[in-house]
Design a protein around this motif. Structure first.
Motif, PDB file in Angstrom:
ATOM      1  N   LEU A 268      27.989  37.880  41.791  1.00 57.20           N
ATOM      2  CA  LEU A 268      26.724  38.564  41.018  1.00 57.20           C
ATOM      3  C   LEU A 268      26.646  39.524  41.933  1.00 57.20           C
ATOM      4  CD1 LEU A 268      25.106  39.366  39.269  1.00 57.20           C
ATOM      5  CD2 LEU A 268      23.493  37.491  40.040  1.00 57.20           C
ATOM      6  N   ASP A 269      26.410  40.339  42.307  1.00 59.75           N
ATOM      7  CA  ASP A 269      26.267  41.730  43.069  1.00 59.75           C
ATOM      8  C   ASP A 269      24.600  41.789  42.638  1.00 59.75           C
ATOM      9  OD1 ASP A 269      25.218  44.097  44.346  1.00 59.75           O
ATOM     10  OD2 ASP A 269      27.189  44.116  45.150  1.00 59.75           O
ATOM     11  N   LEU A 270      23.747  41.220  43.404  1.00 58.63           N
ATOM     12  CA  LEU A 270      22.014  41.570  43.100  1.00 58.63           C
ATOM     13  C   LEU A 270      21.307  43.240  42.691  1.00 58.63           C
ATOM     14  CD1 LEU A 270      20.488  38.312  44.757  1.00 58.63           C
ATOM     15  CD2 LEU A 270      21.154  38.169  42.839  1.00 58.63           C
ATOM     16  N   LYS A 271      22.181  43.785  43.904  1.00 58.06           N
ATOM     17  CA  LYS A 271      21.943  45.291  43.787  1.00 58.06           C
ATOM     18  C   LYS A 271      22.142  46.465  42.986  1.00 58.06           C
ATOM     19  CE  LYS A 271      21.051  45.755  49.055  1.00 58.06           C
ATOM     20  NZ  LYS A 271      20.941  45.972  50.716  1.00 58.06           N
ATOM     21  N   SER A 272      23.251  45.787  42.776  1.00 62.49           N
ATOM     22  CA  SER A 272      24.289  46.275  41.879  1.00 62.49           C
ATOM     23  C   SER A 272      24.320  46.062  39.687  1.00 62.49           C
ATOM     24  CB  SER A 272      25.582  46.750  42.079  1.00 62.49           C
ATOM     25  OG  SER A 272      25.933  45.923  42.154  1.00 62.49           O
ATOM     26  N   SER A 273      23.494  44.969  40.227  1.00 61.09           N
ATOM     27  CA  SER A 273      23.677  44.281  38.895  1.00 61.09           C
ATOM     28  C   SER A 273      25.671  44.166  37.999  1.00 61.09           C
ATOM     29  CB  SER A 273      22.761  44.891  38.019  1.00 61.09           C
ATOM     30  OG  SER A 273      21.662  44.664  38.352  1.00 61.09           O
ATOM     31  N   SER A 274      26.252  43.907  39.312  1.00 57.07           N
ATOM     32  CA  SER A 274      27.914  43.819  38.641  1.00 57.07           C
ATOM     33  C   SER A 274      27.964  42.471  38.590  1.00 57.07           C
ATOM     34  CB  SER A 274      28.042  44.404  39.304  1.00 57.07           C
ATOM     35  OG  SER A 274      28.497  44.430  40.729  1.00 57.07           O
ATOM     36  N   LEU A 275      29.090  42.225  37.891  1.00 57.06           N
ATOM     37  CA  LEU A 275      29.860  40.528  38.175  1.00 57.06           C
ATOM     38  C   LEU A 275      31.739  41.064  38.594  1.00 57.06           C
ATOM     39  CD1 LEU A 275      28.760  38.332  35.058  1.00 57.06           C
ATOM     40  CD2 LEU A 275      28.034  37.903  37.703  1.00 57.06           C
ATOM     41  N   TYR A 276      31.908  40.219  39.029  1.00 56.73           N
ATOM     42  CA  TYR A 276      33.824  40.068  39.200  1.00 56.73           C
ATOM     43  C   TYR A 276      33.945  39.329  40.417  1.00 56.73           C
ATOM     44  CZ  TYR A 276      31.578  41.447  44.531  1.00 56.73           C
ATOM     45  OH  TYR A 276      31.320  41.498  45.918  1.00 56.73           O
ATOM     46  N   THR A 277      35.538  39.002  40.259  1.00 52.96           N
ATOM     47  CA  THR A 277      35.550  37.440  41.219  1.00 52.96           C
ATOM     48  C   THR A 277      36.442  38.068  42.683  1.00 52.96           C
ATOM     49  OG1 THR A 277      37.927  38.270  39.359  1.00 52.96           O
ATOM     50  CG2 THR A 277      36.026  36.487  38.566  1.00 52.96           C
ATOM     51  N   ILE A 278      36.963  36.480  43.080  1.00 47.95           N
ATOM     52  CA  ILE A 278      37.474  36.498  44.706  1.00 47.95           C
ATOM     53  C   ILE A 278      37.997  35.580  44.242  1.00 47.95           C
ATOM     54  CG2 ILE A 278      37.185  36.306  46.902  1.00 47.95           C
ATOM     55  CD1 ILE A 278      34.804  38.468  46.676  1.00 47.95           C
ATOM     56  N   GLN A 279      39.052  36.137  44.716  1.00 51.53           N
ATOM     57  CA  GLN A 279      40.407  34.573  45.037  1.00 51.53           C
ATOM     58  C   GLN A 279      40.160  34.075  45.451  1.00 51.53           C
ATOM     59  OE1 GLN A 279      41.860  35.145  40.968  1.00 51.53           O
ATOM     60  NE2 GLN A 279      42.832  34.128  42.462  1.00 51.53           N
ATOM     61  N   LEU A 280      40.493  32.672  45.308  1.00 49.11           N
ATOM     62  CA  LEU A 280      40.232  31.586  46.563  1.00 49.11           C
ATOM     63  C   LEU A 280      41.609  31.615  47.730  1.00 49.11           C
ATOM     64  CD1 LEU A 280      39.194  28.150  44.585  1.00 49.11           C
ATOM     65  CD2 LEU A 280      37.972  29.609  46.258  1.00 49.11           C
ATOM     66  N   PRO A 281      41.433  30.825  48.051  1.00 50.96           N
ATOM     67  CA  PRO A 281      42.718  30.955  49.396  1.00 50.96           C
ATOM     68  C   PRO A 281      43.910  30.407  48.703  1.00 50.96           C
ATOM     69  CG  PRO A 281      40.660  30.160  50.599  1.00 50.96           C
ATOM     70  CD  PRO A 281      40.507  30.180  49.438  1.00 50.96           C
ATOM     71  N   ASP A 282      44.668  31.049  49.382  1.00 51.26           N
ATOM     72  CA  ASP A 282      46.291  29.910  49.027  1.00 51.26           C
ATOM     73  C   ASP A 282      46.255  28.577  48.925  1.00 51.26           C
ATOM     74  OD1 ASP A 282      47.233  32.428  47.907  1.00 51.26           O
ATOM     75  OD2 ASP A 282      48.650  32.883  49.523  1.00 51.26           O
TER      76      ASP A 282
END
Length: 424
Positions: A268-282
């Motif tokens: 959760l980006d508190l500045k841009s009010s946006s949501l996105y995902t990041i993959q975990l390491p393999d």
């Protein structure tokens, strides 16, 4: 009054001789603030730094300067004073504070740890549990024994303990009607948690995230002020999947991180009010939701960088522990450490390999992943990552039955200095 042989005689009583005048060389050092700063950096603990600052206004000015404090923290990060253990047995109605045993706790910290009742979380007529602990502030959940009253409160063991508890409302009431989440309160269907600000705990935040089977994800980040919760940031996005077992959440600068799916992190980006995902390491996955400890093959927990430069993940698959770092603003993980626990556990007569079920579980990851708390059915373990030392710090007793959680208690930072007008 006469003076003889460097001693002072007043009305017949001999007093100690006055201190000799400082030599020009000593005065040149002690009156040079840059050199004083270099001297003070040699002190090992914030407590001794505060004592040194009492010498005079010049030393206080040097010791309390923000740039000096940043250097001091880099050399001497806040120490672990002890930890709270929470058990599942009903007779123990509150978490128990356990001081770190030597050598993990230097003797210089004894006056801080042994202050008396400041660390007690016992309140008559209530059962208490800990939800968050940071920088001397503890967020408690209090429940009356007759279950007629539930409340949250902030307890400060080292910072202004005389002020008592700060009550926190149970629901998320605020004046921003357009920003009200669909189900107010702390709903079990939501992923939620708390975060203390880095100013010593006077700032308290709450994160609430709602996932739906259709892929809609909504997040609310609240700030507690003026006696109520107010929306700081909200965001909604179409993201696949439902959350796995909670690994907690961390806030680093302007971003909050928590588990999204088995193989991804929700940001959760508190500045841009946006949501996105990041993959975990393999090869790293969050455990499935609602899976019991004994059935899990591994543990994954978040940690944070003390300088807000990134977020850590610790992945424990007996007997191997791996620590990963995601730098702020990056989407790629770096493996920073790999530790085999086999020989460490064997030295403590713990067999962490073999058998039909796991023996060692991960419970807490410290800042910068410098230490971890682990637990077994019989004891709590403290792992010093840098020195590769594993210590048994608590034995489970009949009063515990089951060791549920471990919450570390650190020295506060920055240290609290006296008011300048009180020093000559």
């Amino acid at each position: 009054m006469t003076q003889t042989n460097q001693a002072i005689e007043v009305d017949g009583d001999r007093l100690s001789p006055p201190p000799p005048a400082a030599s020009p060389a000593v005065s040149a050092v002690l009156e040079n603030e840059d050199l004083v700063g270099e001297i003070l950096l040699r002190l090992a603990f914030p407590t001794t730094l505060v004592c040194a600052a009492l010498a005079c206004r010049r030393w206080l000015r040097v010791a309390s300067d923000p740039s000096f404090l940043r250097r001091f923290r880099e050399l001497h990060p806040p120490r672990l004073l002890g930890f709270y253990v929470t058990s599942l047995k009903i007779p123990r109605a509150h978490p128990l504070f356990v001081p770190m045993p030597p050598p993990a706790r230097p003797p210089e910290l004894d006056p801080v740890v042994l202050r008396g009742g400041n660390f007690s979380l016992a309140y008559e007529g209530y059962t208490t549990s800990i939800y968050q602990c940071r920088n001397g502030s503890i967020l408690l959940f209090k429940e009356r024994h007759d279950r007629r009253e539930l409340k949250y409160a902030v307890h400060r063991s080292l910072q202004h303990p005389e002020r008592g508890l700060l009550a926190i409302p149970f629901s998320s009431t605020h004046d921003d009607d357009d920003d009200v989440e669909p189900d107010l309160g702390f709903d079990d269907e939501n992923v939620w948690g708390f975060h203390f600000g880095e100013d010593g705990g006077s700032q308290l935040y709450r994160l609430s995230v709602m996932f739906t089977p259709r892929g809609a994800t909504s997040a609310w980040f609240y700030a507690f002020r003026d006696g109520g919760w107010h929306v700081h940031t909200k965001a909604t996005a179409q993201l696949p999947g439902l959350p796995p077992e909670s690994a907690g959440f961390v806030v680093v600068r302007d971003k909050a991180y928590l588990a999204a799916t088995a193989s991804s992190v929700l940001v959760l980006d508190l500045k841009s009010s946006s949501l996105y995902t990041i993959q975990l390491p393999d090869g790293v996955e969050f455990p499935p939701v609602m899976m019991s400890y004994n059935d899990r093959s591994h543990d994954v927990l978040f940690g944070r960088a003390s300088d807000d430069s990134g977020v850590y993940i610790a992945d424990l698959k007996e007997p191997q522990l791996r620590i990963w770092l995601l730098k702020h603003g990056s989407t790629g993980w770096t493996l920073v450490d790999t530790i085999c626990l086999r020989s460490m556990c064997a030295n403590l007569h713990i067999n962490c390999v073999g058998g039909d079920s796991r023996v060692v579980y991960m419970d807490y990851v410290g800042d910068d992943a410098e230490f971890l708390f682990l637990k077994t059915d019989e004891c709590a373990l403290y792992l010093d990552v840098k020195s590769r030392q594993l210590h048994k710090v608590y034995e489970v007793t009949e009063k515990d039955e089951i060791l549920f959680s471990i919450m570390p208690f650190m020295m506060i930072w920055p240290p609290i200095f006296p008011v300048r007008k009180e020093i000559s």
